[in-house]
Write an enzyme that holds these catalytic residues in place. Structure first.
Site, PDB file in Angstrom:
ATOM      1  N   GLY A  42      -4.967 -27.624 -18.324  1.00 11.66           N
ATOM      2  CA  GLY A  42      -3.869 -28.523 -17.961  1.00 11.66           C
ATOM      3  C   GLY A  42      -2.813 -28.595 -19.053  1.00 11.66           C
ATOM      4  N   THR A 122     -12.856 -26.834  -1.101  1.00 11.42           N
ATOM      5  CA  THR A 122     -12.111 -25.603  -0.852  1.00 11.42           C
ATOM      6  C   THR A 122     -12.563 -24.893   0.412  1.00 11.42           C
ATOM      7  OG1 THR A 122     -11.826 -23.342  -1.702  1.00 11.42           O
ATOM      8  CG2 THR A 122     -13.785 -24.487  -2.408  1.00 11.42           C
ATOM      9  N   TYR A 146     -17.732 -19.593  -7.092  1.00 13.46           N
ATOM     10  CA  TYR A 146     -16.789 -20.716  -6.981  1.00 13.46           C
ATOM     11  C   TYR A 146     -17.115 -21.543  -5.735  1.00 13.46           C
ATOM     12  CZ  TYR A 146     -12.449 -23.172  -5.892  1.00 13.46           C
ATOM     13  OH  TYR A 146     -11.536 -24.130  -5.561  1.00 13.46           O
TER      14      TYR A 146
HETATM   15  N1  UFG Z   1      -2.730 -11.324  -3.191  1.00 16.46           N
HETATM   16  C1  UFG Z   1      -2.065 -10.120  -3.345  1.00 16.46           C
HETATM   17  N2  UFG Z   1      -1.552  -9.831  -4.577  1.00 16.46           N
HETATM   18  C2  UFG Z   1      -1.659 -10.652  -5.639  1.00 16.46           C
HETATM   19  C3  UFG Z   1      -2.338 -11.884  -5.477  1.00 16.46           C
HETATM   20  C4  UFG Z   1      -2.863 -12.189  -4.228  1.00 16.46           C
HETATM   21  O1  UFG Z   1      -1.943  -9.325  -2.407  1.00 16.46           O
HETATM   22  O2  UFG Z   1      -1.191 -10.303  -6.732  1.00 16.46           O
HETATM   23  C5  UFG Z   1      -3.253 -11.671  -1.870  1.00 16.46           C
HETATM   24  C6  UFG Z   1      -4.745 -11.944  -1.874  1.00 16.46           C
HETATM   25  O3  UFG Z   1      -5.468 -10.755  -1.700  1.00 16.46           O
HETATM   26  C7  UFG Z   1      -4.872 -12.925  -0.709  1.00 16.46           C
HETATM   27  C8  UFG Z   1      -3.544 -13.676  -0.711  1.00 16.46           C
HETATM   28  O4  UFG Z   1      -2.650 -12.871  -1.458  1.00 16.46           O
HETATM   29  O5  UFG Z   1      -4.965 -12.209   0.480  1.00 16.46           O
HETATM   30  C9  UFG Z   1      -3.645 -15.029  -1.357  1.00 16.46           C
HETATM   31  O6  UFG Z   1      -4.263 -14.884  -2.629  1.00 16.46           O
HETATM   32  P1  UFG Z   1      -4.329 -16.054  -3.702  1.00 16.46           P
HETATM   33  O7  UFG Z   1      -4.976 -15.473  -4.929  1.00 16.46           O
HETATM   34  O8  UFG Z   1      -2.996 -16.675  -3.839  1.00 16.46           O
HETATM   35  O9  UFG Z   1      -5.293 -17.117  -3.033  1.00 16.46           O
HETATM   36  P2  UFG Z   1      -6.766 -16.920  -2.443  1.00 16.46           P
HETATM   37  O10 UFG Z   1      -6.632 -16.872  -0.957  1.00 16.46           O
HETATM   38  O11 UFG Z   1      -7.504 -15.827  -3.071  1.00 16.46           O
HETATM   39  O12 UFG Z   1      -7.500 -18.226  -2.987  1.00 16.46           O
HETATM   40  C10 UFG Z   1      -7.270 -19.479  -2.474  1.00 16.46           C
HETATM   41  C11 UFG Z   1      -7.526 -20.518  -3.542  1.00 16.46           C
HETATM   42  C12 UFG Z   1      -8.971 -20.551  -3.908  1.00 16.46           C
HETATM   43  C13 UFG Z   1      -9.785 -20.713  -2.644  1.00 16.46           C
HETATM   44  C14 UFG Z   1      -9.469 -19.630  -1.674  1.00 16.46           C
HETATM   45  C15 UFG Z   1     -10.252 -19.773  -0.416  1.00 16.46           C
HETATM   46  O13 UFG Z   1      -6.759 -20.245  -4.682  1.00 16.46           O
HETATM   47  O14 UFG Z   1      -9.225 -21.628  -4.761  1.00 16.46           O
HETATM   48  O15 UFG Z   1      -8.104 -19.665  -1.370  1.00 16.46           O
HETATM   49  O16 UFG Z   1     -10.815 -18.523  -0.137  1.00 16.46           O
HETATM   50  F1  UFG Z   1     -11.097 -20.647  -2.936  1.00 16.46           F
END
Ligand code: UFG
Length: 333
Positions: A42, A122, A146
Site C-alpha cells: 500500500g 474473489t 490465491y
Molecule cells: N491479460 C493480457 N495481457 C496482460 C495482462 C492480462 O492479455 O498483460 C489478460 C489476461 O490473460 C486475462 C485478462 O487480460 O484474460 C485480465 O487479466 P488481469 O490480470 O487484469 O485479471 P485476472 O482476470 O487475471 O484476475 C482478476 C483479479 C484476480 C482474480 C481473478 C479471478 O485480478 O484477483 O480476476 O480469476 F482472482
C-alpha cells in the site's frame, strides 16, 4: 443522525487500491475509517485524511489494543496478496498472508467483541466455470493457491458465525478496475500485472506494447473475456453490506460484477477510443490458469443489497483509469 455520529470502521488494507477508495467513500458518507496497513504494497499517501495505524493485522499486540481503542462497528478486510500467477510459485505467501493473518485478525476481533466483518473475496474461488454467468451457487473449485486461500477464509467465516456469532459478508469481486473519478487515487501495483493499467501504460508511453495472453480461446474473437467492475461500485457494495450487517443480516456471500463480459481485444479497442493512442499489441502464449470466460451473475447483490453499479460502461471505467494514469505521471514528473 448527524454525519459525524456514525461509528468507526476498521479498514484493513486501506492504503491499497480498493481499500483507499473505500476509505474515501466512508469519509464522504460520514463514517470514521480507521486504516490498518503494513504498507507492504500500500501507499501511505493514498490514505488521505483518515486515521492511520501502520502494522500487521496478524499481530495481536497491535490489533487488539487498536480494536479496544476504537470499538469499530465492523472490520472491512482488503489486506491480501492477490496475484494469481504469483500464488502458483509462492503459495506460502498466499496461505500466510491471506489465511493465517486473517484468522489472527478474526481472533483479535473475537477477543475485543467486534462482531461484523466484510471480506474481500474473489471470482477465483470458482475456478474454471462450468456455467456462465456464474451465480453464488456455482461449485467452488479454485485452481490456484490465491483462490484456495480466499475460499478457506470463507469456510472459516461460516464456522465462526455458527460458533462465535461473528457475522460476515464475503464479496466476490470479478475484475476490479477503474479509479476515483477525480483522478486522485487509483490502481498502483508494483509490478503491475493487470490488463487495464498495462494497456494505459502503453498509451501514456511507459510501455511499448501490450502482450495479449492467448488469441485462440473459445470466445468470439479468441481472446479472454472478463467482467470488469468499477472500484467505486465495489465500494458502494461494501457500504450496503455494512448497512445490511448493521440491520442484523445473517452471514452470506455475494458476487460483484456487471454481468457483461469484455474480451481483451474489446478492452484494447475501448482504450484506443478513450486515449486516441494506437496501442500496439504483441501476441503471447496464454497465461497458465486463465479461464476463457469469467462473467458474474450478480443479481443477488442487486436484489438483496440494493446494489446498482453506476459505472458499468467499460469506456467510463477505462476513462477514469486513464485520468489516474495521466495524473500520476504528472505528479511523478
Ligand atoms: N491479460 C493480457 N495481457 C496482460 C495482462 C492480462 O492479455 O498483460 C489478460 C489476461 O490473460 C486475462 C485478462 O487480460 O484474460 C485480465 O487479466 P488481469 O490480470 O487484469 O485479471 P485476472 O482476470 O487475471 O484476475 C482478476 C483479479 C484476480 C482474480 C481473478 C479471478 O485480478 O484477483 O480476476 O480469476 F482472482
Amino acid at each position: 443522525m448527524s454525519k459525524t455520529s456514525l461509528p468507526p470502521v476498521v479498514v484493513a488494507g486501506g492504503a491499497g487500491y480498493i481499500g483507499s477508495h473505500m476509505v474515501r467513500m466512508l469519509l464522504e458518507s460520514g463514517f470514521h475509517p480507521v486504516v490498518v496497513d503494513n504498507l507492504a504494497t500500500g501507499h501511505a499517501e493514498a490514505v488521505g485524511q483518515a486515521t492511520f495505524r501502520q502494522g500487521d493485522i496478524g499481530d495481536p499486540s497491535f490489533m487488539a489494543p487498536l480494536l479496544r481503542e476504537f470499538q469499530p462497528a465492523c472490520v472491512m478486510h482488503f489486506a491480501a496478496a492477490s496475484l494469481v500467477g504469483e500464488s502458483m510459485t509462492a503459495p506460502a505467501k498466499y496461505w500466510r498472508n491471506n489465511l493465517v493473518q486473517t484468522l489472527a485478525l478474526l481472533d483479535a476481533m473475537r477477543e475485543c467483541g467486534v462482531g461484523q466483518f466484510i471480506f474481500s473475496s474473489t471470482a477465483a474461488v470458482y475456478g474454471n466455470p462450468v456455467e456462465v454467468p456464474i451465480t453464488e451457487q456455482h461449485p467452488r473449485n479454485p485452481i490456484n493457491p490465491y483462490g484456495h486461500s480466499k475460499l478457506a477464509v470463507e469456510t472459516a467465516l461460516q464456522d465462526y458465525d455458527r460458533a462465535y456469532g461473528l457475522r460476515s459478508i464475503a464479496l466476490r469481486y470479478f475484475n476490479a478496475a477503474g479509479a476515483h473519478p477525480d483522478g486522485s487515487i487509483g490502481e498502483r501495483h508494483e509490478p503491475e500485472t493487470h490488463l487495464i493499467p498495462l494497456v494505459l501504460q502503453v498509451a501514456s508511453g511507459r510501455r511499448r506494447e501490450i502482450a495479449r495472453f492467448g488469441s485462440n480461446f473459445p470466445t468470439p474473437d479468441g481472446s479472454c473475456i472478463r467482467d470488469y467492475v468499477h472500484v467505486q461500485d465495489l465500494c458502494t457494495a461494501h457500504l450496503l453490506a455494512l448497512k445490511k450487517l448493521g440491520e442484523g443480516a445473517a452471514s452470506t456471500a455475494y458476487n460483484l460484477g456487471n454481468g457483461s463480459g469484455h474480451s481483451v481485444n474489446e478492452v484494447i479497442a475501448a482504450a484506443r477510443r478513450v486515449t486516441g493512442h494506437p496501442i500496439p499489441v504483441r501476441d503471447d502464449p496464454p497465461r497458465e490458469g486463465d479461464p476463457p470466460v469469467l462473467v458474474a451473475d450478480a443479481r443477488r447483490a442487486r436484489a438483496e443489497l440494493g446494489w446498482a453499479p453506476q459505472y458499468a460502461d467499460i469506456e467510463t471505467i477505462i476513462a477514469h483509469a486513464w485520468q489516474w494514469e495521466r495524473s500520476s505521471l504528472a505528479r511523478a514528473a
